[in-house]
Scaffold this motif. Structure first.
Motif, PDB file in Angstrom:
ATOM      1  N   THR A 497       0.849  -1.188   0.000  1.00  0.00           N
ATOM      2  CA  THR A 497       0.000   0.000   0.000  1.00  0.00           C
ATOM      3  C   THR A 497       0.886   1.240   0.000  1.00  0.00           C
ATOM      4  O   THR A 497       1.744   1.412   0.879  1.00  0.00           O
ATOM      5  N   VAL A 498       0.700   2.108  -1.006  1.00  0.00           N
ATOM      6  CA  VAL A 498       1.551   3.301  -1.140  1.00  0.00           C
ATOM      7  C   VAL A 498       0.791   4.583  -0.841  1.00  0.00           C
ATOM      8  O   VAL A 498       1.393   5.667  -0.811  1.00  0.00           O
ATOM      9  N   GLY A 499      -0.488   4.500  -0.629  1.00  0.00           N
ATOM     10  CA  GLY A 499      -1.248   5.704  -0.321  1.00  0.00           C
ATOM     11  C   GLY A 499      -2.740   5.440  -0.390  1.00  0.00           C
ATOM     12  O   GLY A 499      -3.188   4.290  -0.534  1.00  0.00           O
ATOM     13  N   ASP A 508     -15.581   6.366   2.109  1.00  0.00           N
ATOM     14  CA  ASP A 508     -14.321   5.797   2.572  1.00  0.00           C
ATOM     15  C   ASP A 508     -13.244   5.955   1.498  1.00  0.00           C
ATOM     16  O   ASP A 508     -13.528   5.807   0.296  1.00  0.00           O
ATOM     17  N   PRO A 509     -12.004   6.223   1.914  1.00  0.00           N
ATOM     18  CA  PRO A 509     -10.913   6.313   0.931  1.00  0.00           C
ATOM     19  C   PRO A 509     -10.579   4.944   0.353  1.00  0.00           C
ATOM     20  O   PRO A 509     -10.873   3.905   0.967  1.00  0.00           O
ATOM     21  N   ILE A 510      -9.958   4.957  -0.808  1.00  0.00           N
ATOM     22  CA  ILE A 510      -9.574   3.720  -1.494  1.00  0.00           C
ATOM     23  C   ILE A 510      -8.058   3.572  -1.403  1.00  0.00           C
ATOM     24  O   ILE A 510      -7.308   4.526  -1.627  1.00  0.00           O
ATOM     25  N   GLU A 511      -7.628   2.362  -1.045  1.00  0.00           N
ATOM     26  CA  GLU A 511      -6.193   2.095  -0.984  1.00  0.00           C
ATOM     27  C   GLU A 511      -5.569   2.135  -2.378  1.00  0.00           C
ATOM     28  O   GLU A 511      -6.183   1.682  -3.352  1.00  0.00           O
ATOM     29  N   ILE A 512      -4.381   2.678  -2.450  1.00  0.00           N
ATOM     30  CA  ILE A 512      -3.578   2.620  -3.674  1.00  0.00           C
ATOM     31  C   ILE A 512      -2.503   1.569  -3.422  1.00  0.00           C
ATOM     32  O   ILE A 512      -1.627   1.742  -2.573  1.00  0.00           O
ATOM     33  N   VAL A 513      -2.594   0.455  -4.124  1.00  0.00           N
ATOM     34  CA  VAL A 513      -1.720  -0.685  -3.879  1.00  0.00           C
ATOM     35  C   VAL A 513      -0.919  -0.993  -5.133  1.00  0.00           C
ATOM     36  O   VAL A 513      -1.462  -0.986  -6.245  1.00  0.00           O
TER      37      VAL A 513
END
Length: 813
Positions: A497-499, A508-513
């Motif tokens: 996960t980078v952000g 809800d925010p979405i993971e940037i993977v």
């Protein structure tokens, strides 16, 4: 890795070409007690209001299943049948007795139904398919009291004896009052015990005995209070001499009865021969069970507008493999003429119904599992029933190319309580290896039986797994920390996960993977070359390849462990299609094959029909599935029938003050089988739980007719006459009301004859009433002749001397 699932909507155009589009399914359930029709309509209205706002242009919303509409259609259809039965019974009374009596019946039926609906509301029952069927079933018997009272009033008015119509009506009601009370209570006594059937079928069928009993109770009060009042109000303003004069005559029915009964009752020998023939005929009908011309089943297949195909690939199959099999299956099904659309679900479950709750559909969330939801045209727009379509679908998918070990099942919506599988064998034993070995043999026997299909098991194939083990010696040699290896594997196989993408608006925010594509997750030289920091020693900045410090290999995963009520078990499941579709016949065939099977070194499995084994030292096969519900239902209904017979016996003893006479009155109960069994055979219908309900209810209805007949025989005013003359008089006079009450019940049953679920109930009532009504008015007198003729001749009084008027009338002019 994130959970992956895909769903598609497949529609077939007018040219036969299928269109496949990605889709998202949204299932909406109502709260307990809410009206499904209202909820469905409001949801559709809400969706239409959101079109173009929350639902953007280019997104199509399609209703694939609407149980509210289905419920509304069934309710309207049943209400139509209810009205049809009411009108038919009113016309019957108008034709058989008169239009005034028909008008009284037209008031009696709705009044009783409204009172019954009020009672149902108090008891907590809603208007649904079963409760409406209870009303249709009851409509044929709730008019019995009214018919008896109305017909007797009309008969008394036709006697021309100078009484006013009010006095004649009161005396007519009093004459049949006591036997009518007992007769009504006998029907209630036959119905009420069914309220205590246990298991899943108990609550399902409970509205029938509850509502029908309430209807019978209300019908009595309406018959003795409202019906006579209406008869007096509707009668013409004349003396009783001119009211319905024709009713005093026995009429064509009475003369027909005398013509048939006369020869039978001519002598004690003839009556005995007749009784023996009737008894033999009753026993002969039971042969239809033995020859399987009439099969036994819990409930027949319903005619639904949906089917389901479940696809289970071997453990470890990819989502793409599942999707390919689903699309191949859909391609074979698309040409069904009754099909409207298909929804395909890979790696997730289709929105499930009542059936899915028991089959654990909500757990179908792994890549190797898939569902096809088949939506059919409404049943009024197709010639085939859904069960026939299911057989067609199963045939089309029989040779579908799929990975070895794939299980494809065609699942129908159950007509009643759902089960895990129609045919379910639970295997118990001392250890897992023995249980699975025995279960494999049982599974092979299942597959060798031609009418057992969709065979599957509970353990499947072990899921393959990748085992990565650290070489500790190499780890120390290169100076690599274990945590570095774990971190590398976690990032390599699970991503990093980078952000986060913040979308605002309270969402809800979405993971940037960052992760490898699925094609790169298979262990290969490329993954083995992934660098790992060798920094366990201070100042060391070297890197090595991951493959230098780990050993990677594939191995079989563990098999699942199943326990039922604390007992370890393996399960073999199947469905039935073809020659027999009830579990009992599959069980009989499998039991026979198990007895003949060569078990080799394995111990032969013992067969158990109910209850888990106490000793698991040897293998045991316990039959479950639909059989368990069938066993519990018919066991409890048999007990309910015994309690009903006992209750009826007690009521008749209280009415007549005799312990022997009730046995005579109960004699016609088995006679219903003379009609029930051939009726099922003629229509090709199985004997189901609803058939049993009809048989139990008939016990009360037929005993009711017997009570009315016996009471008239006992209260005959001319005791000095021969027993044969008294019996013929009683039969000729009571035959008409008995026949009318039977026809009314048969009319109510005829309106539900085409319903797939309650057809058994309709057949039992129609054919059972036809045979038992005609035989009751012959069997009861025949029993009297055999048992009481000599006693009557010894004890009958001398006839009174004829009056002068009678002598003059008899003298030749």
């Amino acid at each position: 890795a994130p959970t992956e699932a895909r769903s598609w909507n497949i529609t077939v155009g007018g040219d036969g070409a299928a269109t496949r589009t990605p889709a998202v399914s949204l299932a909406i359930a109502k709260r307990a007690g809410a009206n499904a029709v209202v909820v469905s309509e409001r949801v559709i209205d809400k969706i239409e209001s959101l079109d173009g706002a929350l639902i953007p242009p280019g997104i199509e919303v399609r209703i694939t299943r609407d149980y509210g509409e289905t419920a509304n259609e069934k309710a309207n259809e049943l209400l139509f049948h209810l009205g049809l039965a009411t009108v038919s019974i009113v016309l019957l009374i108008a034709f058989a007795i008169g239009w005034r009596e028909a008008l009284v019946t037209l008031v009696v039926i709705p009044t009783t139904i409204l009172l019954t609906l009020f009672a149902a509301k108090v008891m907590g029952y809603t208007i649904n398919r079963v409760s409406l069927f209870a009303l249709i079933f009851a409509i044929g018997i709730l008019v019995d009291d009214a018919i008896v009272v109305i017909e007797n009033i009309a008969r008394h008015w036709g006697m021309n004896d100078g009484r006013s119509r009010i006095n004649a009506a009161v005396q007519a009601v009093a004459e049949v009052g006591n036997p009518t009370i007992v007769a009504t209570l006998t029907v209630i006594a036959a119905l009420l015990p069914m309220l205590f059937v246990s298991g899943l079928m108990g609550p399902y069928m409970a509205p029938i005995p509850a509502n029908a009993s309430a209807a019978m109770l209300f019908s009595f009060f309406v018959a003795v209070a409202i019906a006579p009042w209406l008869m007096v109000k509707l009668a013409p303003r004349q003396t009783a001499h001119s009211v319905a004069v024709s009713h005093h005559d026995e009429g064509a029915l009475g003369r027909a009865y005398r013509a048939v009964a006369g020869p039978i009752l001519a002598s004690r020998g003839r009556s005995l021969i007749f009784l023996v023939l009737v008894g033999v005929a009753t026993l002969a009908t039971m042969v239809l069970f033995v020859t399987r011309d009439v099969t036994v089943k819990l409930l027949p297949f319903d005619n639904k507008s949906e089917l389901q195909v479940t696809v289970d690939l071997p453990e470890g199959a990819s989502l793409e493999d599942t999707e390919r099999v689903l699309f191949a299956a859909a391609a074979r099904i698309e040409t069904l003429p009754e099909l409207t659309s298909i929804q395909a679900y890979a790696g997730t479950a289709a929105p499930f119904n009542f059936n899915g709750l028991v089959r654990h559909s909500y757990l179908r969330s792994t890549p190797e599992l898939g569902d096809l939801q088949l939506n059919l045209t409404p049943k009024g727009e197709r010639s085939r029933e859904s069960h026939a379509i299911a057989l067609d679908v199963r045939q089309r998918l029989a040779d579908l190319p799929a990975p070895e070990g794939t299980s494809i099942k065609v699942v129908e919506v159950p007509p009643g309580p759902p089960v895990l599988a129609t045919l379910l064998a639970e295997i118990y034993g001392p250890d897992a290896a023995t249980r699975r070995a025995v279960a494999e043999e049982v599974k092979a026997i299942f597959k060798d039986t031609d009418f057992i299909v969709d065979v599957d098991d509970s353990w499947g194939s072990p899921r393959p797994r990748l085992r990565v083990s650290i070489d500790q010696d190499q780890l120390e040699y290169f100076g690599v920390e274990q945590s570095a290896v774990y971190d590398t594997l976690r990032a390599l196989l699970g991503g990093v996960t980078v952000g986060y993408s913040h979308r605002g608006e309270g969402r809800d925010p979405i993971e940037i993977v960052v992760r490898l594509p699925k094609s790169g997750l298979t262990w290969s030289e490329r993954l083995a070359a992934t660098p790992v920091a060798a920094d366990s020693q201070p100042g060391n900045r070297a890197v090595i390849e991951l493959g230098d410090v780990v050993h990677v290999g594939e191995e079989a995963g563990s098999l699942p462990i199943f326990r039922r009520d604390g007992h370890f078990a393996e399960m073999v499941t199947a469905e039935l299609a073809g020659a027999y579709e009830a579990p009992i016949y599959g069980m009989i065939e499998v039991d026979r094959r198990i007895a003949e099977h060569d078990w080799g070194s394995l111990p032969k499995a013992a067969i158990s029909l109910h209850g888990q084994p106490e000793d698991e030292a040897t293998p045991t096969l316990l039959w479950d599935g639909e059989w368990e519900i069938t066993y519990v239902t018919f066991r409890d209904m048999g007990a309910a029938f015994a309690i009903a017979i006992l209750g009826i016996y007690v009521l008749v003893v209280a009415q007549f003050g005799s312990f022997k006479l009730p046995l005579v009155i109960l004699t016609p109960v088995p006679l219903t089988l003379i009609g029930i069994m051939p009726g099922h055979w003629l229509l090709g219908a199985p004997f189901t739980a609803t058939s049993m309900i009809g048989f139990i209810a008939l016990a009360g209805i037929i005993v009711r007719n017997s009570i009315l007949l016996v009471d008239f025989i006992r209260e005959h005013p001319q005791k000095y006459r021969s027993l044969r003359e008294i019996l013929l008089d009683a039969g000729a006079i009571r035959f008409k009301p008995i026949l009318l009450t039977a026809l009314a019940a048969m009319i109510g049953a005829a309106t539900i004859l085409l319903d797939p679920i309650f057809q058994g109930l309709a057949i039992s009532l129609l054919f059972g009433l036809l045979s038992s009504t005609l035989l009751t008015v012959l069997v009861i007198p025949a029993i009297y002749i055999v048992l009481r003729e000599k006693h009557h001749e010894r004890t009958r009084p001398e006839p009174p001397p004829a009056s002068a008027a009678e002598t003059a009338h008899a003298a030749p002019g």
